[in-house]
Design an enzyme around this catalytic site. Structure first.
Site, PDB file in Angstrom:
ATOM      1  N   ALA A 192       0.841  -1.190   0.000  1.00 28.25           N
ATOM      2  CA  ALA A 192       0.000   0.000   0.000  1.00 28.25           C
ATOM      3  C   ALA A 192       0.880   1.245   0.000  1.00 28.25           C
ATOM      4  O   ALA A 192       2.028   1.222   0.432  1.00 28.25           O
ATOM      5  CB  ALA A 192      -0.903  -0.007   1.221  1.00 28.25           C
ATOM      6  N   ASP A 213      -0.701   3.302  -4.894  1.00 26.27           N
ATOM      7  CA  ASP A 213      -2.014   3.642  -5.451  1.00 26.27           C
ATOM      8  C   ASP A 213      -2.970   3.869  -4.281  1.00 26.27           C
ATOM      9  O   ASP A 213      -3.742   2.989  -3.910  1.00 26.27           O
ATOM     10  CB  ASP A 213      -2.503   2.524  -6.372  1.00 26.27           C
ATOM     11  CG  ASP A 213      -3.780   2.885  -7.114  1.00 26.27           C
ATOM     12  OD1 ASP A 213      -4.225   4.046  -6.986  1.00 26.27           O
ATOM     13  OD2 ASP A 213      -4.343   2.020  -7.794  1.00 26.27           O
ATOM     14  N   ASN A 271       8.470   9.368   4.077  1.00 31.03           N
ATOM     15  CA  ASN A 271       7.194  10.003   3.771  1.00 31.03           C
ATOM     16  C   ASN A 271       6.436  10.301   5.053  1.00 31.03           C
ATOM     17  O   ASN A 271       6.547   9.587   6.049  1.00 31.03           O
ATOM     18  CB  ASN A 271       6.364   9.140   2.814  1.00 31.03           C
ATOM     19  CG  ASN A 271       5.425   8.195   3.535  1.00 31.03           C
ATOM     20  OD1 ASN A 271       4.341   8.577   3.970  1.00 31.03           O
ATOM     21  ND2 ASN A 271       5.862   6.940   3.688  1.00 31.03           N
ATOM     22  N   ARG A 272       5.699  11.361   4.996  1.00 35.13           N
ATOM     23  CA  ARG A 272       4.779  11.715   6.081  1.00 35.13           C
ATOM     24  C   ARG A 272       3.445  12.176   5.468  1.00 35.13           C
ATOM     25  O   ARG A 272       2.904  13.221   5.809  1.00 35.13           O
ATOM     26  CB  ARG A 272       5.381  12.786   6.985  1.00 35.13           C
ATOM     27  CG  ARG A 272       5.926  14.041   6.304  1.00 35.13           C
ATOM     28  CD  ARG A 272       6.321  15.094   7.343  1.00 35.13           C
ATOM     29  NE  ARG A 272       6.820  16.313   6.741  1.00 35.13           N
ATOM     30  CZ  ARG A 272       8.111  16.604   6.579  1.00 35.13           C
ATOM     31  NH1 ARG A 272       9.037  15.737   6.971  1.00 35.13           N
ATOM     32  NH2 ARG A 272       8.462  17.757   6.038  1.00 35.13           N
ATOM     33  N   GLY A 285       0.504  11.030   5.854  1.00 37.35           N
ATOM     34  CA  GLY A 285      -0.545  11.188   6.860  1.00 37.35           C
ATOM     35  C   GLY A 285      -1.912  10.724   6.418  1.00 37.35           C
ATOM     36  O   GLY A 285      -2.923  11.377   6.711  1.00 37.35           O
ATOM     37  N   PHE A 286      -1.962   9.590   5.696  1.00 35.08           N
ATOM     38  CA  PHE A 286      -3.248   9.031   5.258  1.00 35.08           C
ATOM     39  C   PHE A 286      -4.057  10.033   4.435  1.00 35.08           C
ATOM     40  O   PHE A 286      -5.227  10.290   4.718  1.00 35.08           O
ATOM     41  CB  PHE A 286      -4.079   8.564   6.460  1.00 35.08           C
ATOM     42  CG  PHE A 286      -3.687   7.228   7.013  1.00 35.08           C
ATOM     43  CD1 PHE A 286      -2.675   6.492   6.456  1.00 35.08           C
ATOM     44  CD2 PHE A 286      -4.341   6.715   8.130  1.00 35.08           C
ATOM     45  CE1 PHE A 286      -2.305   5.254   6.987  1.00 35.08           C
ATOM     46  CE2 PHE A 286      -3.990   5.480   8.667  1.00 35.08           C
ATOM     47  CZ  PHE A 286      -2.967   4.752   8.098  1.00 35.08           C
ATOM     48  N   ASN A 319      -6.134  -1.577   1.871  1.00 36.02           N
ATOM     49  CA  ASN A 319      -5.527  -1.222   3.145  1.00 36.02           C
ATOM     50  C   ASN A 319      -6.417  -0.196   3.836  1.00 36.02           C
ATOM     51  O   ASN A 319      -6.713   0.866   3.276  1.00 36.02           O
ATOM     52  CB  ASN A 319      -4.125  -0.650   2.897  1.00 36.02           C
ATOM     53  CG  ASN A 319      -3.355  -0.421   4.174  1.00 36.02           C
ATOM     54  OD1 ASN A 319      -3.694   0.436   4.981  1.00 36.02           O
ATOM     55  ND2 ASN A 319      -2.273  -1.176   4.353  1.00 36.02           N
ATOM     56  N   SER A 322       1.090   2.883  10.754  1.00 35.55           N
ATOM     57  CA  SER A 322       1.629   4.093  10.136  1.00 35.55           C
ATOM     58  C   SER A 322       2.133   5.037  11.223  1.00 35.55           C
ATOM     59  O   SER A 322       1.438   5.291  12.212  1.00 35.55           O
ATOM     60  CB  SER A 322       0.556   4.802   9.310  1.00 35.55           C
ATOM     61  OG  SER A 322       1.008   6.073   8.894  1.00 35.55           O
ATOM     62  N   PRO A 323       3.337   5.595  11.053  1.00 33.83           N
ATOM     63  CA  PRO A 323       3.855   6.511  12.065  1.00 33.83           C
ATOM     64  C   PRO A 323       3.352   7.935  11.904  1.00 33.83           C
ATOM     65  O   PRO A 323       3.704   8.806  12.700  1.00 33.83           O
ATOM     66  CB  PRO A 323       5.371   6.442  11.818  1.00 33.83           C
ATOM     67  CG  PRO A 323       5.491   6.216  10.356  1.00 33.83           C
ATOM     68  CD  PRO A 323       4.318   5.330   9.989  1.00 33.83           C
ATOM     69  N   ASN A 324       2.518   8.180  10.881  1.00 30.16           N
ATOM     70  CA  ASN A 324       2.141   9.548  10.553  1.00 30.16           C
ATOM     71  C   ASN A 324       0.737   9.933  11.002  1.00 30.16           C
ATOM     72  O   ASN A 324       0.267  11.024  10.681  1.00 30.16           O
ATOM     73  CB  ASN A 324       2.266   9.767   9.040  1.00 30.16           C
ATOM     74  CG  ASN A 324       3.673   9.511   8.541  1.00 30.16           C
ATOM     75  OD1 ASN A 324       4.636  10.001   9.129  1.00 30.16           O
ATOM     76  ND2 ASN A 324       3.799   8.722   7.490  1.00 30.16           N
ATOM     77  N   THR A 325       0.058   9.045  11.722  1.00 26.37           N
ATOM     78  CA  THR A 325      -1.247   9.349  12.299  1.00 26.37           C
ATOM     79  C   THR A 325      -1.130   9.253  13.811  1.00 26.37           C
ATOM     80  O   THR A 325      -0.879   8.167  14.344  1.00 26.37           O
ATOM     81  CB  THR A 325      -2.321   8.366  11.788  1.00 26.37           C
ATOM     82  OG1 THR A 325      -2.452   8.517  10.371  1.00 26.37           O
ATOM     83  CG2 THR A 325      -3.665   8.652  12.443  1.00 26.37           C
ATOM     84  N   LYS A 351      -1.265  -5.316   9.681  1.00 24.15           N
ATOM     85  CA  LYS A 351       0.035  -4.749   9.288  1.00 24.15           C
ATOM     86  C   LYS A 351       0.662  -4.064  10.496  1.00 24.15           C
ATOM     87  O   LYS A 351       0.054  -3.163  11.086  1.00 24.15           O
ATOM     88  CB  LYS A 351      -0.128  -3.749   8.143  1.00 24.15           C
ATOM     89  CG  LYS A 351       1.211  -3.226   7.614  1.00 24.15           C
ATOM     90  CD  LYS A 351       1.038  -2.489   6.302  1.00 24.15           C
ATOM     91  CE  LYS A 351       2.383  -2.093   5.706  1.00 24.15           C
ATOM     92  NZ  LYS A 351       2.246  -1.502   4.362  1.00 24.15           N
ATOM     93  N   ASN A 390       5.603  -2.089   8.293  1.00 21.99           N
ATOM     94  CA  ASN A 390       5.426  -0.742   7.771  1.00 21.99           C
ATOM     95  C   ASN A 390       6.759  -0.004   7.842  1.00 21.99           C
ATOM     96  O   ASN A 390       7.797  -0.608   8.081  1.00 21.99           O
ATOM     97  CB  ASN A 390       4.351  -0.010   8.600  1.00 21.99           C
ATOM     98  CG  ASN A 390       3.575   1.006   7.784  1.00 21.99           C
ATOM     99  OD1 ASN A 390       4.143   1.762   7.005  1.00 21.99           O
ATOM    100  ND2 ASN A 390       2.264   1.027   7.957  1.00 21.99           N
ATOM    101  N   GLY A 426      12.679   1.459   2.329  1.00 22.88           N
ATOM    102  CA  GLY A 426      13.773   1.182   1.428  1.00 22.88           C
ATOM    103  C   GLY A 426      14.825   0.295   2.058  1.00 22.88           C
ATOM    104  O   GLY A 426      14.598  -0.350   3.088  1.00 22.88           O
ATOM    105  N   TYR A 476       7.957  -1.742  -2.396  1.00 20.76           N
ATOM    106  CA  TYR A 476       7.414  -0.380  -2.450  1.00 20.76           C
ATOM    107  C   TYR A 476       8.486   0.598  -2.927  1.00 20.76           C
ATOM    108  O   TYR A 476       8.489   1.020  -4.068  1.00 20.76           O
ATOM    109  CB  TYR A 476       6.856   0.055  -1.096  1.00 20.76           C
ATOM    110  CG  TYR A 476       6.320   1.468  -1.109  1.00 20.76           C
ATOM    111  CD1 TYR A 476       5.163   1.781  -1.797  1.00 20.76           C
ATOM    112  CD2 TYR A 476       6.993   2.498  -0.448  1.00 20.76           C
ATOM    113  CE1 TYR A 476       4.665   3.080  -1.834  1.00 20.76           C
ATOM    114  CE2 TYR A 476       6.508   3.801  -0.478  1.00 20.76           C
ATOM    115  CZ  TYR A 476       5.347   4.086  -1.168  1.00 20.76           C
ATOM    116  OH  TYR A 476       4.871   5.377  -1.207  1.00 20.76           O
TER     117      TYR A 476
END
Length: 475
Positions: free
Chosen positions: A114, A117, A163-164, A166-167, A206, A241-244, A283, A312, A334, A384
Site C-alpha cells: 500500500a 495507489d 514520507n509523512r 498522513g493518510f 488497506n 503508520s507513524p504519521n497518524t 500490518k 510498515n 527502502g 514499495y
C-alpha cells in the site's frame, strides 16, 4: 552601315537559381514514407509497452525522480498507469515462483505494498506489470488531505524514502466507486472468485482511520471492512503508520484484541450478504520491542486473523544514512528498513503457527532479498520503495533474479517457504518460547536499535561467508 544591316541575335540570358525542381510525390514514395513511419511507430510501441525495456529504468524513471519533486513524480506515475497506456510484463512467470496463500496458488510471490495507489486509480495498470498482489490505500472513511507538503523525500544516496503523507485519502465512497466500475457486467467463474478479476492474483484494500477519530476507537476499521468486503480479496488493518497520531497505540495487546475481534466479526457479517469472504491481515510496525511482538502474536492467535504483514515504515534512523534528507520526519522505507523488518518477522514467525502466513515487506529490491525473507519464514513479499527507484520493470527483474536463484538451488519458492515455515513456526503445546528466551543472536532483543545492529552484523557475516566460499571454489 554594315552593322545596321547585320541581323541582330538576342543574347541568351541565364538566370541563376538556388531552388530545385520540386519532387513529385509518387504513390510508391508515399507508400515508403507511410511504411517507414508505421514501422518506427510499431517498434517504439513494442519497446515502450515492454516493461523490461531499458528506457523505463534508465530514462523515464530518473526523469521523474530528478525532474520533479517526489510527490509530483508519484502522481504522474499513477496517471500513466491509470491511463491504460502503461508498460506491461509480457513474460510468463516461471512455475518455480508459484506461491501458496490460504490454500490458493498465486502466479508469483511478489506484491505491491500500500502507499503507491492510494485511491484505487491504477489497479489494472499495476497488475499488468506482473504483480500477483496489488494493495491500494490506505483508505479512510471520510476524505482527508493528510499532512501539508512537502511530505515525501528521496534519500537517493541510501536507496530509501521518507514520507509523512498522513493518510491522504479520498475516502470510502470515492474508492468504492472505482472498484465497482471495474466489475464487468458479465464475469467468468474465476473472475467471480477474485476481486482482482484475475486468476492467480489478489486485490487488497488497506484500511486506515481518520485523524479526527478517537485514537482508541475501532469504528473506522469496522466501517472499512463493511464497505469493502465485497470488493477485495484481502482487507489489511493498518495500525502501524507513524504519521497518524495515536495509531500505533492500537498495537498494544488489549486494544489489539478488541480491534481484531471487531473487524473479524464485521467481515463475517458482511460475508453473509456477499459471495466473497476476504481475508483479514494485520500490518505491524518494525519499531516494536520483543515483548510487543510476542503480545501481538498472542492476540493474533486468539483471533481469526488470516495473516500479518511485516512491516510498515520505521521512525528510527540507522547511523549509516548519508543523504541530507535523513533529518526529515516521517516513516523511513527502502534498503535501510530491511534488517529491522527481517528481525521483527523472524521473531513473529516463532510465535505464530504455520497456518498463519507472514508477508514480508521492507527493503526488497532484488530476488536475493525476496529469498532472504522466505528463509526467515515469509510466505510472500511486497515491494514499495524499490519499485519507485527502479520503475515499471522492477517486478519482472526481481522475478527473473528469484527464478534464477531458485534454479541454482534446485528448489521452488513453495519448497523454500515450506521448509522455513515448518522449522520456525510456533507449535501448539510447546512451552512458550517468549518466556525468558531471547530469539535474537546475542540477546538484547528488546531494543530496536540493538536489533538493527545485530541484523547488520549478521548480514555482513553472511556476505563474508559467501565471499569465502567463492574464493575457495575459484582456487
Amino acid at each position: 552601315h554594315l552593322l545596321r544591316h547585320k541581323p541582330l541575335i538576342a543574347p541568351t540570358i541565364r538566370h541563376a537559381s538556388t531552388t530545385s525542381r520540386p519532387l513529385t510525390n509518387t504513390p510508391l514514395r508515399t507508400s515508403l514514407y507511410l511504411g517507414l513511419f508505421a514501422l518506427s511507430t510499431g517498434l517504439f510501441a513494442v519497446y515502450y509497452f515492454d516493461c523490461r525495456s531499458a528506457i523505463h529504468r534508465y530514462v523515464f524513471t530518473p526523469l521523474l525522480r530528478y525532474g520533479v519533486d517526489a510527490e509530483t513524480g508519484h502522481k504522474l506515475a499513477v496517471k500513466v498507469l491509470r491511463s491504460g497506456l502503461g508498460p506491461r510484463d509480457t513474460q510468463v512467470d516461471d512455475p518455480a515462483l508459484k506461491a501458496e496463500l490460504w490454500g490458493e496458488t498465486l502466479d508469483n510471490p511478489i506484491g505491491l505494498a500500500a502507499g503507491f495507489d492510494k485511491h484505487g486509480e491504477a489497479i489494472d495498470g499495476l497488475f499488468n506489470l506482473g504483480f500477483s498482489w496489488v494493495e491500494i490505500g490506505s483508505v479512510t472513511p471520510k476524505p482527508q488531505p493528510g499532512n501539508p507538503p512537502p511530505r515525501v523525500f528521496h534519500l537517493t544516496a541510501d536507496s530509501a524514502l521518507i514520507n509523512r503523507y498522513g493518510f491522504n485519502s479520498e475516502g470510502h465512497a470515492a474508492v468504492l466507486g472505482r472498484l465497482r466500475e471495474r466489475v464487468p457486467s458479465f464475469t467468468t467463474a474465476d473472475e467471480q472468485n477474485h476481486a482482482s478479476l484475475r486468476a492467480g492474483s489478489v486485490l487488497a484494500v488497506n484500511l486506515g482511520k481518520n485523524k479526527s477519530s478517537a485514537p482508541d476507537s475501532i469504528a473506522d476499521f469496522v466501517k472499512g471492512v463493511r464497505a469493502f468486503a465485497g470488493y477485495a480479496d484481502v482487507l489489511v488493518v493498518n495500525v502501524s503508520s507513524p504519521n497518524t497520531p495515536g495509531l500505533r497505540g492500537l498495537q498494544t495487546r488489549s486494544l489489539l484484541e478488541e480491534l481484531l475481534g471487531g473487524v473479524v466479526q464485521a467481515r463475517d457479517e458482511a460475508s453473509l450478504s456477499s459471495s466473497r469472504k476476504p481475508k483479514i491481515v494485520l500490518k505491524i510496525a518494525p519499531d516494536l520491542k520483543e515483548q510487543d511482538v510476542i503480545d501481538i502474536a498472542e492476540a493474533v492467535r486468539a483471533s481469526k486473523v488470516d495473516g500479518v504483514i511485516v512491516s510498515n515504515t520505521t521512525v528510527s534512523r540507522p547511523s549509516h544514512l548519508r543523504d541530507a534528507n535523513k533529518l526529515e520526519t516521517g516513516g523511513l522505507s527502502g534498503t535501510p528498513l530491511k534488517p529491522l523488518s527481517l528481525a521483527t518477522l523472524r521473531t513473529l514467525r516463532t510465535h505464530l503457527p504455520a497456518h498463519i502466513p507472514l508477508i514480508g515487506c521492507g527493503g526488497i529490491s532484488s530476488g536475493a532479498d525476496a529469498l532472504e525473507y522466505a528463509r526467515a519464514g515469509a510466505s510472500f513479499v511486497q515491494v514499495y520503495t524499490g519499485f519507485g527507484y527502479d520503475g515499471v520493470g522492477m517486478c519482472r527483474r526481481v522475478k527473473d533474479e528469484l527464478g534464477e536463484a531458485l534454479r541454482g538451488e534446485g528448489m521452488t519458492w513453495a519448497e523454500v517457504v515450506g521448509r522455513s515455515v515448518g522449522e520456525l513456526s510456533w507449535r501448539e503445546g510447546e512451552k512458550e518460547k517468549e518466556k525468558g528466551e531471547k530469539r535474537f543472536v546475542g540477546g538484547g532483543g528488546g531494543d530496536p536499535v540493538v536489533r538493527l545492529l545485530i541484523e547488520e552484523a549478521e548480514e555482513l557475516k553472511r556476505l563474508v561467508d559467501q565471499l569465502g566460499e567463492r574464493m575457495s571454489r575459484d582456487e
